[in-house]
Design an enzyme around this catalytic site. Structure first.
Site, short mmCIF file in Angstrom:
data_model
loop_
_atom_site.label_atom_id
_atom_site.label_comp_id
_atom_site.label_asym_id
_atom_site.label_seq_id
_atom_site.Cartn_x
_atom_site.Cartn_y
_atom_site.Cartn_z
N SER A 30 0.83 -1.21 0.00
CA SER A 30 0.00 0.00 0.00
C SER A 30 0.86 1.26 0.00
CB SER A 30 -0.90 0.00 1.24
OG SER A 30 -0.11 -0.08 2.41
N ASN A 117 -1.65 -2.18 13.45
CA ASN A 117 -3.10 -1.96 13.46
C ASN A 117 -3.50 -0.67 14.18
OD1 ASN A 117 -3.10 -4.36 12.14
ND2 ASN A 117 -4.00 -5.57 13.81
N THR A 162 -39.85 26.93 -9.26
CA THR A 162 -40.12 25.61 -8.67
C THR A 162 -40.42 24.73 -9.88
OG1 THR A 162 -42.49 26.01 -8.42
CG2 THR A 162 -41.11 26.61 -6.55
N HIS A 163 -39.97 23.51 -9.83
CA HIS A 163 -40.08 22.60 -11.00
C HIS A 163 -39.38 23.19 -12.23
CE1 HIS A 163 -43.45 20.80 -8.65
NE2 HIS A 163 -43.72 22.07 -8.40
N SER A 284 -14.37 25.67 -27.84
CA SER A 284 -14.56 24.45 -28.60
C SER A 284 -13.57 24.44 -29.75
CB SER A 284 -15.99 24.40 -29.13
OG SER A 284 -16.05 23.61 -30.30
N LYS A 290 -18.15 29.20 -28.94
CA LYS A 290 -18.44 28.54 -27.66
C LYS A 290 -17.63 29.08 -26.49
CE LYS A 290 -20.89 25.28 -27.10
NZ LYS A 290 -20.96 23.92 -27.61
N ASN A 292 -17.59 27.31 -22.94
CA ASN A 292 -18.19 26.20 -22.20
C ASN A 292 -17.88 26.27 -20.70
OD1 ASN A 292 -19.30 25.10 -24.52
ND2 ASN A 292 -17.44 23.91 -24.97
N GLU A 297 -19.44 21.63 -15.15
CA GLU A 297 -19.90 20.29 -15.55
C GLU A 297 -19.10 19.20 -14.84
OE1 GLU A 297 -20.54 20.28 -20.07
OE2 GLU A 297 -19.52 22.15 -19.65
N TYR A 324 -9.26 -5.91 13.29
CA TYR A 324 -8.67 -5.48 12.03
C TYR A 324 -8.76 -6.58 10.96
CZ TYR A 324 -5.29 -3.93 8.55
OH TYR A 324 -4.72 -3.56 7.37
N GLN A 329 -7.25 -1.75 4.63
CA GLN A 329 -6.14 -1.04 4.00
C GLN A 329 -6.63 -0.13 2.86
OE1 GLN A 329 -2.01 -2.54 3.52
NE2 GLN A 329 -2.67 -3.00 1.44
N LYS A 332 -7.85 4.04 2.74
CA LYS A 332 -7.09 5.27 2.52
C LYS A 332 -7.16 5.75 1.07
CE LYS A 332 -3.95 3.11 4.86
NZ LYS A 332 -4.92 2.22 5.54
N1 ARG Z 1 -0.91 -1.26 5.61
C1 ARG Z 1 -1.85 -1.69 6.59
C2 ARG Z 1 -3.16 -0.90 6.43
O1 ARG Z 1 -3.14 0.09 5.82
C3 ARG Z 1 -1.31 -1.50 7.97
C4 ARG Z 1 -1.88 -2.44 8.99
C5 ARG Z 1 -1.48 -3.83 8.64
N2 ARG Z 1 -1.73 -4.73 9.70
C6 ARG Z 1 -1.60 -6.03 9.53
N3 ARG Z 1 -1.84 -6.77 10.54
N4 ARG Z 1 -1.30 -6.56 8.39
O2 ARG Z 1 -4.18 -1.31 6.92
#
Ligand code: ARG
Length: 465
Positions: A30, A117, A162-163, A284, A290, A292, A297, A324, A329, A332
């Site tokens: 990750s 974790n 309205t509408h 355009s 144009k 735009n 949008e 966990y 993971q 994020k």
């Molecule tokens: N890269 C992991 C995450 O974003 C970190 C935690 C990993 N924990 C584990 N027991 N493998 O969640």
């Protein structure tokens, strides 16, 4: 094929005889995403190491070595020379491995009484807290631009819909301030979320807490959290703070999208209420005339992406037993992407609103169409002739039908035509049929009258500072 060095001993490799497959490494790593939390990760490690030393779980000398190594890592990060390595999976192991290279043995003591974790979710809470502050700031800039335009156009009459059918005349200032109100609620949702998330998971370790005599209050305080989270299982597995942040972003983006839709309508040749500046228009490649509203949008489309990111995270979390699981993971990448998209949308909308110009004549002319002052006529009948509103509504309907038949607007009917429908009508009625009189008359609290709008502009100007 990965070479030998990229497949060196894993930090967790003690029980394994063989290395993971390359594809396993790809799905598992990750670092490309979570390297964005490098500063938060280092802050968390600093607080943890200080606490371990304070509690005499590691020596002061070890802590000094760790802090010195982390200083060096910060320098490398700022200089862009920190070596992020995919075979080290994530930001936590990248920082720790680099620390080991820099300071040797004491680095191995940093992970005492800690797990990835609790580490990852500590970083993630810190990151989200900062991102919410940024999002709130960008919305405030947009509010300021809206209030400035509302101030300039507090008395500019436009059709209220309205509408999407002409309803009653409103003022542009009133219309723009409606978005200022919405955005203020969006900001307040983000503020609530930032406060609710501000508890520390650090020290929950893998899931059950730790046997070491740690001081969770100390690390919470060092990282600006209000308090440590009270349940370690909850602390490592809860992601409702991210869901809440994404839902707040999704709602706020929905508001931006509605305003974007108005811009698309207003800047069309058919409405011609507004013109975007050159900086916020695109041309355009084939049609030279144009201009735009591409940014508007795109905001409309991107609002859906953010809502999708919320739904994707909710899907990832909803069937996870405690505590966990690696599914978490992927929280994020969804969250970072949503914040990135949102900040682009908020900044674009602010840019458009800072430089948009309005065509007051066109708006006024449009406001006068579609029998927009019919309600004012009915109200006149109620006030002057003491008619019940339902009857006045009926009489006015007949007058509208008559105007339609003659192909004219309500104020263009002659008094004779009007009296053929209701003999007690007098010339006085014409005074309530202009769009200005109509807008001016709506002075109830929260109403569209320029006097109310000016008051609101004044309050918002002070509030936004
Ligand atoms: N890269 C992991 C995450 O974003 C970190 C935690 C990993 N924990 C584990 N027991 N493998 O969640």
């Amino acid at each position: 094929m990965a070479n030998e060095s990229s497949k060196g001993q894993k930090m967790w490799g003690g029980r394994f005889a063989a290395q993971p497959s390359d594809i396993m490494q790809s799905i598992n790593a990750s670092i490309d995403v979570d390297k964005r939390m490098v500063r938060e990760d280092i802050a968390g490690s600093r607080a943890h190491a200080d606490m371990l030393a304070e509690q005499e779980i590691i020596t002061e000398a070890d802590n000094e070595a760790i802090q010195g190594g982390l200083d060096q890592i910060v320098e490398e990060v700022e200089a862009g020379t920190f070596p992020y390595r995919v075979e080290l999976e994530d930001i936590h192991m990248n920082v720790e491995a680099r620390l080991k290279e820099l300071i040797g043995e004491p680095a191995g003591r940093l992970h005492t009484a800690r797990s990835r974790n609790d580490q990852v979710v500590t970083d993630f809470r810190l990151w989200t807290r900062g991102a919410l502050t940024e999002a709130r700031r960008s919305l405030k800039a947009l509010q300021r631009a809206l209030v400035q335009r509302a101030d300039e156009h507090a008395d500019a009459v436009m059709p209220g819909f309205t509408h999407l059918q002409t309803a009653q005349p409103v003022t542009l200032g009133h219309h723009l301030l409606a978005y200022v109100e919405m955005i203020e609620r969006d900001r307040s949702r983000m503020d609530d979320c930032a406060r609710r998330l501000n508890e520390s998971p650090l020290g929950s370790a893998a899931l059950a807490g730790t046997g070491f005599a740690i001081d969770r209050d100390a690390t919470a305080e060092a990282l600006g959290f209000y308090r440590p989270m009270a349940n370690s299982l909850d602390a490592v597995s809860a992601r409702d703070f991210a869901l809440e942040a994404l839902s707040a972003l999704s709602i706020a983006a929905t508001h931006l999208s509605r305003l974007a839709e108005e811009i698309v309508l207003w800047t069309s040749a058919q409405f011609a209420f507004a013109k975007l500046s050159d900086a916020w228009s695109t041309g355009s490649s084939i049609m030279p005339q144009k201009r735009n509203p591409d940014a508007a949008e795109l905001i409309r489309a991107k609002a859906s992406l953010i809502t999708g990111q919320f739904a994707a995270l909710q899907g990832a979390v909803k069937a996870l037993p405690l505590a966990y699981a690696k599914d978490l993971q992927d929280d994020k990448q969804l969250t970072f992407a949503a914040f990135d998209t949102f900040s682009l949308c908020a900044a674009s909308m602010a840019g458009m609103m800072e430089t948009i110009t309005f065509n007051r004549e066109n708006m006024r002319a449009a406001a006068a169409k579609g029998f927009s002052t019919a309600t004012d006529l009915a109200d006149w009948l109620v006030r002057e002739l003491k008619m019940p509103f339902r009857d006045a509504h009926h009489v006015t309907g007949s007058l509208v039908a008559k105007a339609e038949e003659k192909g004219c607007d309500l104020p263009e009917l002659s008094l004779e035509d009007m009296q053929a429908v209701e003999p007690r009508l007098t010339n006085d009625v014409f005074s309530v049929l202009t769009v200005e009189a109509s807008a001016m008359s709506r002075q109830s609290y929260g109403g569209t009258s320029p006097v109310r709008v000016a008051e609101q502009v004044e309050q918002w100007t002070q509030r936004l500072g």
